[in-house]
Scaffold this motif. Structure first.
Motif, PDB file in Angstrom:
ATOM      1  N   GLY A 226       0.784  -1.225   0.000  1.00 23.74           N
ATOM      2  CA  GLY A 226       0.000   0.000   0.000  1.00 23.74           C
ATOM      3  C   GLY A 226       0.818   1.279   0.000  1.00 23.74           C
ATOM      4  O   GLY A 226       0.272   2.360  -0.235  1.00 23.74           O
ATOM      5  N   THR A 227       2.122   1.172   0.264  1.00 28.15           N
ATOM      6  CA  THR A 227       2.963   2.373   0.243  1.00 28.15           C
ATOM      7  C   THR A 227       3.603   2.543  -1.128  1.00 28.15           C
ATOM      8  O   THR A 227       3.697   1.605  -1.910  1.00 28.15           O
ATOM      9  CB  THR A 227       4.049   2.312   1.336  1.00 28.15           C
ATOM     10  OG1 THR A 227       4.957   1.231   1.072  1.00 28.15           O
ATOM     11  CG2 THR A 227       3.419   2.105   2.713  1.00 28.15           C
ATOM     12  N   GLY A 228       4.034   3.764  -1.420  1.00 25.30           N
ATOM     13  CA  GLY A 228       4.598   4.074  -2.722  1.00 25.30           C
ATOM     14  C   GLY A 228       5.844   3.263  -3.035  1.00 25.30           C
ATOM     15  O   GLY A 228       6.627   2.943  -2.137  1.00 25.30           O
ATOM     16  N   VAL A 229       6.006   2.909  -4.301  1.00 20.88           N
ATOM     17  CA  VAL A 229       7.160   2.129  -4.753  1.00 20.88           C
ATOM     18  C   VAL A 229       8.061   3.024  -5.603  1.00 20.88           C
ATOM     19  O   VAL A 229       7.591   3.707  -6.525  1.00 20.88           O
ATOM     20  CB  VAL A 229       6.708   0.899  -5.560  1.00 20.88           C
ATOM     21  CG1 VAL A 229       7.880   0.257  -6.292  1.00 20.88           C
ATOM     22  CG2 VAL A 229       6.037  -0.116  -4.639  1.00 20.88           C
ATOM     23  N   ARG A 230       9.350   3.009  -5.294  1.00 18.83           N
ATOM     24  CA  ARG A 230      10.316   3.838  -6.001  1.00 18.83           C
ATOM     25  C   ARG A 230      11.567   3.031  -6.358  1.00 18.83           C
ATOM     26  O   ARG A 230      11.858   1.998  -5.762  1.00 18.83           O
ATOM     27  CB  ARG A 230      10.730   5.035  -5.132  1.00 18.83           C
ATOM     28  CG  ARG A 230       9.594   6.015  -4.827  1.00 18.83           C
ATOM     29  CD  ARG A 230       9.140   6.745  -6.071  1.00 18.83           C
ATOM     30  NE  ARG A 230       8.097   7.718  -5.782  1.00 18.83           N
ATOM     31  CZ  ARG A 230       6.788   7.454  -5.835  1.00 18.83           C
ATOM     32  NH1 ARG A 230       6.374   6.230  -6.136  1.00 18.83           N
ATOM     33  NH2 ARG A 230       5.915   8.408  -5.586  1.00 18.83           N
ATOM     34  N   ASP A 231      12.300   3.581  -7.312  1.00 25.14           N
ATOM     35  CA  ASP A 231      13.569   3.008  -7.763  1.00 25.14           C
ATOM     36  C   ASP A 231      14.683   3.764  -7.050  1.00 25.14           C
ATOM     37  O   ASP A 231      15.094   4.842  -7.478  1.00 25.14           O
ATOM     38  CB  ASP A 231      13.678   3.171  -9.285  1.00 25.14           C
ATOM     39  CG  ASP A 231      14.876   2.454  -9.884  1.00 25.14           C
ATOM     40  OD1 ASP A 231      15.853   2.213  -9.153  1.00 25.14           O
ATOM     41  OD2 ASP A 231      14.827   2.162 -11.087  1.00 25.14           O
ATOM     42  N   PHE A 232      15.156   3.211  -5.937  1.00 24.26           N
ATOM     43  CA  PHE A 232      16.217   3.859  -5.157  1.00 24.26           C
ATOM     44  C   PHE A 232      17.570   3.510  -5.764  1.00 24.26           C
ATOM     45  O   PHE A 232      17.864   2.346  -6.036  1.00 24.26           O
ATOM     46  CB  PHE A 232      16.158   3.420  -3.695  1.00 24.26           C
ATOM     47  CG  PHE A 232      14.874   3.802  -3.018  1.00 24.26           C
ATOM     48  CD1 PHE A 232      14.618   5.118  -2.663  1.00 24.26           C
ATOM     49  CD2 PHE A 232      13.895   2.847  -2.750  1.00 24.26           C
ATOM     50  CE1 PHE A 232      13.423   5.481  -2.052  1.00 24.26           C
ATOM     51  CE2 PHE A 232      12.705   3.195  -2.138  1.00 24.26           C
ATOM     52  CZ  PHE A 232      12.461   4.517  -1.786  1.00 24.26           C
ATOM     53  N   ILE A 233      18.383   4.544  -5.984  1.00 27.47           N
ATOM     54  CA  ILE A 233      19.692   4.356  -6.600  1.00 27.47           C
ATOM     55  C   ILE A 233      20.758   5.035  -5.746  1.00 27.47           C
ATOM     56  O   ILE A 233      20.548   6.151  -5.246  1.00 27.47           O
ATOM     57  CB  ILE A 233      19.712   4.898  -8.052  1.00 27.47           C
ATOM     58  CG1 ILE A 233      21.123   4.778  -8.653  1.00 27.47           C
ATOM     59  CG2 ILE A 233      19.200   6.331  -8.128  1.00 27.47           C
ATOM     60  CD1 ILE A 233      21.197   5.130 -10.128  1.00 27.47           C
ATOM     61  N   HIS A 234      21.886   4.352  -5.562  1.00 24.81           N
ATOM     62  CA  HIS A 234      22.973   4.923  -4.757  1.00 24.81           C
ATOM     63  C   HIS A 234      23.547   6.142  -5.469  1.00 24.81           C
ATOM     64  O   HIS A 234      23.792   6.116  -6.678  1.00 24.81           O
ATOM     65  CB  HIS A 234      24.065   3.881  -4.549  1.00 24.81           C
ATOM     66  CG  HIS A 234      24.997   4.210  -3.432  1.00 24.81           C
ATOM     67  ND1 HIS A 234      25.880   5.260  -3.475  1.00 24.81           N
ATOM     68  CD2 HIS A 234      25.190   3.618  -2.211  1.00 24.81           C
ATOM     69  CE1 HIS A 234      26.576   5.312  -2.348  1.00 24.81           C
ATOM     70  NE2 HIS A 234      26.171   4.321  -1.561  1.00 24.81           N
ATOM     71  N   VAL A 235      23.761   7.206  -4.709  1.00 29.37           N
ATOM     72  CA  VAL A 235      24.229   8.457  -5.297  1.00 29.37           C
ATOM     73  C   VAL A 235      25.559   8.281  -6.028  1.00 29.37           C
ATOM     74  O   VAL A 235      25.820   8.949  -7.047  1.00 29.37           O
ATOM     75  CB  VAL A 235      24.313   9.568  -4.228  1.00 29.37           C
ATOM     76  CG1 VAL A 235      25.352   9.234  -3.156  1.00 29.37           C
ATOM     77  CG2 VAL A 235      24.577  10.928  -4.851  1.00 29.37           C
ATOM     78  N   THR A 236      26.410   7.384  -5.555  1.00 31.19           N
ATOM     79  CA  THR A 236      27.693   7.149  -6.227  1.00 31.19           C
ATOM     80  C   THR A 236      27.482   6.511  -7.595  1.00 31.19           C
ATOM     81  O   THR A 236      28.140   6.882  -8.579  1.00 31.19           O
ATOM     82  CB  THR A 236      28.604   6.260  -5.360  1.00 31.19           C
ATOM     83  OG1 THR A 236      28.825   6.905  -4.104  1.00 31.19           O
ATOM     84  CG2 THR A 236      29.945   6.032  -6.042  1.00 31.19           C
ATOM     85  N   ASP A 237      26.551   5.565  -7.687  1.00 34.26           N
ATOM     86  CA  ASP A 237      26.210   5.005  -8.998  1.00 34.26           C
ATOM     87  C   ASP A 237      25.662   6.094  -9.911  1.00 34.26           C
ATOM     88  O   ASP A 237      25.986   6.158 -11.105  1.00 34.26           O
ATOM     89  CB  ASP A 237      25.162   3.894  -8.847  1.00 34.26           C
ATOM     90  CG  ASP A 237      25.755   2.570  -8.400  1.00 34.26           C
ATOM     91  OD1 ASP A 237      26.947   2.335  -8.637  1.00 34.26           O
ATOM     92  OD2 ASP A 237      25.010   1.758  -7.819  1.00 34.26           O
ATOM     93  N   LEU A 238      24.818   6.951  -9.357  1.00 30.76           N
ATOM     94  CA  LEU A 238      24.204   8.016 -10.148  1.00 30.76           C
ATOM     95  C   LEU A 238      25.254   8.924 -10.766  1.00 30.76           C
ATOM     96  O   LEU A 238      25.210   9.218 -11.967  1.00 30.76           O
ATOM     97  CB  LEU A 238      23.260   8.827  -9.256  1.00 30.76           C
ATOM     98  CG  LEU A 238      22.466   9.921  -9.963  1.00 30.76           C
ATOM     99  CD1 LEU A 238      21.319   9.332 -10.755  1.00 30.76           C
ATOM    100  CD2 LEU A 238      21.933  10.935  -8.958  1.00 30.76           C
ATOM    101  N   VAL A 239      26.227   9.368  -9.964  1.00 32.16           N
ATOM    102  CA  VAL A 239      27.209  10.310 -10.504  1.00 32.16           C
ATOM    103  C   VAL A 239      28.169   9.628 -11.470  1.00 32.16           C
ATOM    104  O   VAL A 239      28.691  10.279 -12.394  1.00 32.16           O
ATOM    105  CB  VAL A 239      27.963  11.057  -9.383  1.00 32.16           C
ATOM    106  CG1 VAL A 239      26.987  11.874  -8.551  1.00 32.16           C
ATOM    107  CG2 VAL A 239      28.779  10.135  -8.501  1.00 32.16           C
ATOM    108  N   LYS A 240      28.371   8.331 -11.315  1.00 31.30           N
ATOM    109  CA  LYS A 240      29.161   7.620 -12.320  1.00 31.30           C
ATOM    110  C   LYS A 240      28.447   7.637 -13.679  1.00 31.30           C
ATOM    111  O   LYS A 240      29.097   7.653 -14.728  1.00 31.30           O
ATOM    112  CB  LYS A 240      29.437   6.188 -11.860  1.00 31.30           C
ATOM    113  CG  LYS A 240      30.469   6.105 -10.745  1.00 31.30           C
ATOM    114  CD  LYS A 240      30.712   4.674 -10.292  1.00 31.30           C
ATOM    115  CE  LYS A 240      31.769   4.625  -9.192  1.00 31.30           C
ATOM    116  NZ  LYS A 240      31.984   3.238  -8.691  1.00 31.30           N
ATOM    117  N   GLY A 241      27.124   7.651 -13.637  1.00 30.69           N
ATOM    118  CA  GLY A 241      26.362   7.814 -14.874  1.00 30.69           C
ATOM    119  C   GLY A 241      26.627   9.151 -15.539  1.00 30.69           C
ATOM    120  O   GLY A 241      26.625   9.256 -16.768  1.00 30.69           O
TER     121      GLY A 241
END
Length: 335
Positions: A226-241
């Protein structure tokens, strides 16, 4: 290669500066410190073991921005600066439209003046509105359910029009899902002013005792609990992108869009329970009404980024929780 990082004292920007320095880029940072602290800049220098120019500058100040471009041989820009809280944007929409859009227009005009035409833009999964199906692909219909998302969508359209007018621009639009985590050193992390708008700093501040309990906004979504579902991504992975996107602009003209997410959806209570399992910290919570502008389920199909950028997220939810707690436990009051 000299890279200008706007919003480089903020959560994602500071981690990006660390990664850029690690890859031996020259970095110039601007930030108005409206939602960040100078301490993050000092700690980035400490982590990297390198110095770099830092300017306190608001992107609404075109003259100051011009002076920075005049002082450095900037070759590309990573644009993180902007207001970013969904709920707040509903309450003060004009501030969001002015800050995010005018700032980006000024930046692009100054870039054009100095013939700097490589731009990595921090967009958001909010531009997909309330998607009918998941996982979300880059070619899905675009809309927005809140002013924050509208500003991201408007800026994307502005940048597309800019490229049409001058095809020599090389622009990458990166649609973030939900960044959490912190640098493994625990020296930099997410440090919101006042009550956090994002879930992970709220959880960590409850865990450290700064806040009494977590508010979970809605438990009546069509999800597993019943709670919202999100795609959590590690900030370090994000900045490598972002590094991969910058490399992409070296070899490709045009404008391109990529999702940056893990491709895995977790509910709010999944996140709470994983954090508890990893850290041993109890997280008392209460269920409250849905927030205006929130949607039920949102997670990425990151296939395009993997195929074209050679990027994929590597860190799992346990590591995201552990690094978030390391940051907060080492910095109970933030910076």
């Amino acid at each position: 290669m000299a890279i200008l990082v706007t919003g480089g004292a903020g959560y994602i920007g500071s981690h990006a500066v660390v990664e850029l320095l690690k890859e031996n880029y020259e970095v110039i940072v601007v930030d108005n410190l409206s939602n960040s602290k100078i301490d993050s800049i000092n700690r980035v220098k400490e982590i990297a073991g390198k110095d770099f120019p830092f300017y306190i500058c608001n992107l609404s100040n075109k003259e100051a921005l011009t002076d920075i471009f005049r002082a450095h041989s900037i070759e590309a820009v990573m644009h993180f600066a902007g207001l970013k809280a969904v709920g707040e944007s509903v309450s003060i929409p004009l501030k969001y439209y002015y800050t995010n859009i005018i700032g980006t227009l000024n930046l692009c005009e100054v870039m054009k003046e100095f013939n700097v035409k490589k731009l990595i833009f921090s967009s958001s999964a909010t531009v997909y509105g309330n998607p009918e199906i998941v996982p979300i692909k880059e070619d899905f219909p675009l809309s927005a359910t809140n002013p924050y998302g509208q500003t991201k969508l408007m800026i994307e359209n502005i940048l597309k029009d800019l490229h049409v007018s001058d095809p020599s621009w090389r622009i990458v639009l990166l649609r973030y899902f939900n960044p959490i985590g912190a640098h493994e050193s625990g020296r930099i992390g997410e440090n919101p002013n006042g009550i956090p708008n994002n879930i992970m700093p709220y959880i960590t501040q409850v865990a450290i005792g700064n806040l009494e309990k977590l508010s979970v906004f809605g438990n009546d979504y069509d999800t597993v609990d019943g709670t919202g579902v999100r795609d959590f991504i590690h900030v370090t992975d994000l900045v490598k992108g972002h590094i991969k996107a910058l490399e992409y602009t070296q070899h490709h003209e045009g404008i391109e869009t990529f999702n940056l997410g893990t491709g895995q959806g977790y509910s709010v209570l999944d996140l709470v329970n994983t954090f508890k399992d990893v850290t041993g910290q109890e997280i008392p919570y209460v269920i409250t009404e849905r927030r205006p502008g929130d949607i039920g389920v949102c997670y990425a199909d990151p296939t395009k980024a993997e195929n074209k950028l050679g990027w994929r997220a590597e860190k799992n939810l346990l590591e995201m929780c552990q690094d978030s707690w390391t940051w907060q436990s080492k910095n109970p009051k933030g910076y």
